[in-house]
Write an enzyme that holds these catalytic residues in place. Structure first.
Site, mmCIF file in Angstrom:
data_model
loop_
_atom_site.group_PDB
_atom_site.id
_atom_site.type_symbol
_atom_site.label_atom_id
_atom_site.label_comp_id
_atom_site.label_asym_id
_atom_site.label_seq_id
_atom_site.Cartn_x
_atom_site.Cartn_y
_atom_site.Cartn_z
ATOM 1 N N HIS A 12 -6.015 6.677 -17.084
ATOM 2 C CA HIS A 12 -5.691 5.420 -17.384
ATOM 3 C C HIS A 12 -4.546 4.993 -15.839
ATOM 4 C CE1 HIS A 12 -3.229 1.635 -18.118
ATOM 5 N NE2 HIS A 12 -3.968 1.486 -19.128
ATOM 6 N N ALA A 74 -9.474 8.622 -27.083
ATOM 7 C CA ALA A 74 -11.071 7.860 -28.492
ATOM 8 C C ALA A 74 -11.270 6.320 -26.812
ATOM 9 C CB ALA A 74 -9.840 7.009 -29.546
ATOM 10 N N GLY A 76 -11.925 3.157 -26.393
ATOM 11 C CA GLY A 76 -11.369 1.777 -26.106
ATOM 12 C C GLY A 76 -12.309 0.886 -25.235
ATOM 13 N N HIS A 78 -11.050 -0.122 -22.247
ATOM 14 C CA HIS A 78 -11.401 0.669 -20.878
ATOM 15 C C HIS A 78 -12.821 1.134 -21.031
ATOM 16 C CE1 HIS A 78 -7.248 -1.378 -19.572
ATOM 17 N NE2 HIS A 78 -6.806 -0.504 -20.263
#
Length: 128
Positions: A12, A74, A76, A78
């Site tokens: 991220h 996990a 998600g 993105h």
């Protein structure tokens, strides 16, 4: 050095560059374990390089197959929305290259087992 196969460890990103240190350790470990692979980091935001930059660099160094390993616990938003769009754009830019996204690292069975083992070890410390 040219590498036909490559891995991008995709995270991220964060405003604090120290956030990337665990990913840097994984990158360095993977490079030592598999010197035949090109290995780069890439980030969605805040840190460099971007996924586009990492993929472009690997292709420039001869990569023909690039596996993107999301360094997320996990899948998600993105990974369901943003990453597939970035991968599709990269495939369009590099039609001679196979670029694939795999499971989030936290969803891979060996990683789940390692996390469970670590949690157990933490709970058992002091017994003995």
């Amino acid at each position: 050095m040219t590498h036909d196969r490559a891995v991008v460890l995709f995270g991220h990103g964060a405003r604090d560059p120290a956030w990337a240190q665990p990913m840097e350790r994984v990158r360095d470990t993977l490079r030592a374990l598999a010197p035949e692979l090109g290995v780069e980091l890439a980030f969605l935001e805040f840190l460099a390089p971007t996924l586009d930059e990492a993929i472009d660099a690997l292709v420039a160094h001869g990569a023909r197959r690039i596996v993107i390993v999301p360094m997320f616990i996990a899948r998600g938003g993105h990974l369901k929305n943003d990453l597939p769009k970035l991968v599709a754009a990269a495939c369009e830019r590099h039609p001679g290259c196979e670029i694939v996204q795999v499971l989030a690292v936290g969803e891979a069975e060996p990683v789940v087992a390692a996390m469970a083992s670590y949690a157990r070890q933490c709970a058992m410390e002091g017994d003995g």
